[in-house]
Enzyme design. Structure first.
Site, PDB file in Angstrom:
ATOM      1  CG  ASP A 133       2.738  -3.116  -2.919  1.00 21.12           C
ATOM      2  OD1 ASP A 133       3.564  -3.156  -1.991  1.00 21.12           O
ATOM      3  OD2 ASP A 133       2.478  -2.086  -3.560  1.00 21.12           O
ATOM      4  CG  HIS A 140       1.732   5.985   1.265  1.00 20.07           C
ATOM      5  ND1 HIS A 140       2.157   6.827   0.250  1.00 20.07           N
ATOM      6  CD2 HIS A 140       1.026   4.993   0.659  1.00 20.07           C
ATOM      7  CE1 HIS A 140       1.729   6.343  -0.917  1.00 20.07           C
ATOM      8  NE2 HIS A 140       1.048   5.246  -0.700  1.00 20.07           N
ATOM      9  CD  GLU A 206       3.440   3.261  -4.334  1.00 22.43           C
ATOM     10  OE1 GLU A 206       3.427   2.036  -4.147  1.00 22.43           O
ATOM     11  OE2 GLU A 206       2.413   3.964  -4.329  1.00 22.43           O
ATOM     12  CD  GLU A 208       5.791  -0.743  -1.575  1.00 23.84           C
ATOM     13  OE1 GLU A 208       5.730  -1.929  -1.184  1.00 23.84           O
ATOM     14  OE2 GLU A 208       4.964  -0.224  -2.348  1.00 23.84           O
ATOM     15  CG  ASP A 240       4.667  -0.879  -6.074  1.00 25.66           C
ATOM     16  OD1 ASP A 240       4.650  -1.554  -7.113  1.00 25.66           O
ATOM     17  OD2 ASP A 240       3.630  -0.472  -5.516  1.00 25.66           O
ATOM     18  NE  ARG A 244       1.883   7.490  -7.515  1.00 23.49           N
ATOM     19  CZ  ARG A 244       1.919   6.531  -6.590  1.00 23.49           C
ATOM     20  NH1 ARG A 244       0.939   5.640  -6.514  1.00 23.49           N
ATOM     21  NH2 ARG A 244       2.929   6.445  -5.756  1.00 23.49           N
ATOM     22  CD  GLN A 247      -2.135   3.998  -8.020  1.00 23.92           C
ATOM     23  OE1 GLN A 247      -1.056   4.497  -8.342  1.00 23.92           O
ATOM     24  NE2 GLN A 247      -2.432   3.731  -6.774  1.00 23.92           N
ATOM     25  CE  LYS A 260       0.425   1.178  -7.121  1.00 26.53           C
ATOM     26  NZ  LYS A 260       1.381   1.802  -6.206  1.00 26.53           N
ATOM     27  CB  THR A 264       8.120  -4.645  -8.517  1.00 29.09           C
ATOM     28  OG1 THR A 264       6.749  -4.415  -8.840  1.00 29.09           O
ATOM     29  CG2 THR A 264       8.347  -4.434  -7.035  1.00 29.09           C
ATOM     30  CD  GLU A 371       3.160   9.838   0.314  1.00 31.91           C
ATOM     31  OE1 GLU A 371       3.743   8.878  -0.231  1.00 31.91           O
ATOM     32  OE2 GLU A 371       3.023   9.928   1.537  1.00 31.91           O
TER      33      GLU A 371
END
Ligand code: CA
Length: 423
Positions: A133, A140, A206, A208, A240, A244, A247, A260, A264, A371
């Site tokens: 990844d 971002h 996420e 992607e 993904d 948080r 992480q 993570k 996925t 975000e």
């Protein structure tokens, strides 16, 4: 013979202008029909799946190796290389054209080879060899940097010099529709003295794009821009999933790990690189100029629209929470692959490389809840008054993507996932 990307082509199968799967697309997937056939390779066309194994058995399709479409993954087909990918796509396009009677007027073959999309189950289309990844959207990386390190240190000093990435887990790459269990892990909120082990409280997505490597590279060998491009079989939308809180506590000093690793999701249809060719665009100007091995002579980005919807158990349909575009990526897929192999790291057939979260310049173009809710400080309001900062159990996330042509679109379908409560 017209090129399979010719906008004027049409099929004897009716395809709506808003369908993701016109004759100009022809994405590959793995499916089974509900009457008990074993999973095999097919191509999406309008509301149908074209069964390539049936065509091969009927001697309508010859890739020079019998049985590559009979298996439950695309790996054997991908291993045959870009020349065969291109020839096969041209032949499938020819078979589906409105002015070719071969399949059109053969009702017996049609009934065997064309399966209504509503009657199929779709599978993970490849055996995922490895999953890497990246973190290649400047918007971002800047948003996250501002939240965690402040405006002046938003981008790390290395970010503008190489596509930053980490090696993720191939074992938990799953196909759209697979439910995702809320992970557990070590948590240490800023107010806590010591860490504890428990269910993630800040579960995120996420947005992607992923690309699938269809040709191997040798250990010890670097790749040029054109070699890397030729190795890319196609693209999928990729979610993904990210914990948080896990992480944030674990990521220093070695980067993402358990936050993570739990899941996925990818969309089931692989849109070929060739089908995306008409939608190539230049990415953002790269300043400072990349080192020579990362320089690109071609336009390696794609004008590919993306949107994200969120549906809670109380909602009948998803509400759009983001709309952005793949073209904003600072580092291209080709640069990511060149950089990945630059140390001598061998790439394998079936490797999946994630682009990194795709955020755009505007506030409504953010590709993660981190975000969108600005680290939980600006909740989104949903119909009926409910609010979200991060995902709750039962929430479903849906991502869609397509390239808009003149009167047709080359689309990806969707990648959907629903959150199950922690064990
Ligand atoms: Ca990511």
């Amino acid at each position: 013979m017209p090129h399979p990307n010719d906008p004027k082509l049409r099929s004897f199968i009716d395809v709506d202008a808003t369908s993701d799967f016109p004759i100009q697309n022809l994405p590959y997937g793995v499916f089974s029909s509900k009457d008990g056939l074993a999973p095999r390779v097919g191509v999406a066309i309008g509301n149908y799946v074209l069964d390539l194994w049936e065509l091969e058995q009927d001697s309508r399709l010859d890739v020079g190796a019998l049985g590559v479409f009979a298996g439950p993954t695309l790996n054997a087909f991908m291993a045959l290389g870009p020349k065969v990918w291109s020839q096969t796509r041209a032949r499938i396009s020819e078979l589906l054209r409105h002015d070719n009677p071969e399949l059109r007027d053969n009702s017996e073959l049609r009934s065997r080879a064309l399966v209504p999309m509503a009657n199929v189950k779709l599978y993970l289309p490849i055996a995922v060899a490895g999953y890497t990844d990246f973190y290649s959207s400047r918007e971002h990386a800047t948003n996250v940097g501002v939240m965690f390190r402040g405006k002046d240190n938003a981008l790390q000093p290395n970010w503008l010099h190489m596509p930053i990435g980490y090696n993720g887990r191939a074992s938990t790459v799953v196909v759209s529709g697979t439910k995702v269990r809320r992970p557990r892990g070590q948590l240490k909120p800023p107010t806590a003295e010591v860490p504890s082990f428990g269910a993630c409280k800040r579960l995120d997505f996420e947005l992607e794009m992923g690309f699938v490597v269809g040709q191997p590279s040798k250990m010890g060998e670097m790749l040029t821009e054109s070699q890397a491009e030729e190795m890319i079989f196609g693209f999928v939308i990729l979610n993904d999933w990210s914990a948080r809180d896990i992480q944030q506590w674990e990521y220093v000093p070695l980067g993402p790990f358990q936050g993570k690793a739990f899941g996925t999701s990818i969309s089931p249809w692989i849109v070929t690189r060739e089908a995306l060719e008409p939608f190539r665009v230049h990415g953002p100007a790269q300043d400072p100029a990349p080192l020579p091995y990362l320089k690109q002579a071609q336009a390696n980005n794609y004008d590919l629209q993306l949107d994200v919807g969120l549906r809670t158990p109380a909602m009948n349909e998803a509400m759009r929470i983001s709309r952005t575009n793949f073209k904003y990526m600072y580092w291209s897929s080709v640069q990511q692959l060149v950089h990945h192999a630059s140390s001598g790291c061998a790439m394998n057939v079936g490797d999946v490389l994630g682009s990194g979260t795709i955020s755009g310049p505007d506030k409504d173009a953010r590709g993660s809840l981190l975000e969108i809710s600005w680290n939980g400080t600006e909740p989104i309001e949903l119909p009926g008054g409910a609010k979200r900062t991060f995902l709750e159990d039962g929430d479903s996330l849906v991502m869609r993507g397509w390239c808009q042509g003149d009167g047709y679109r080359v689309g990806f379908g969707e990648v959907e996932g629903t959150i199950l409560p922690a064990e």
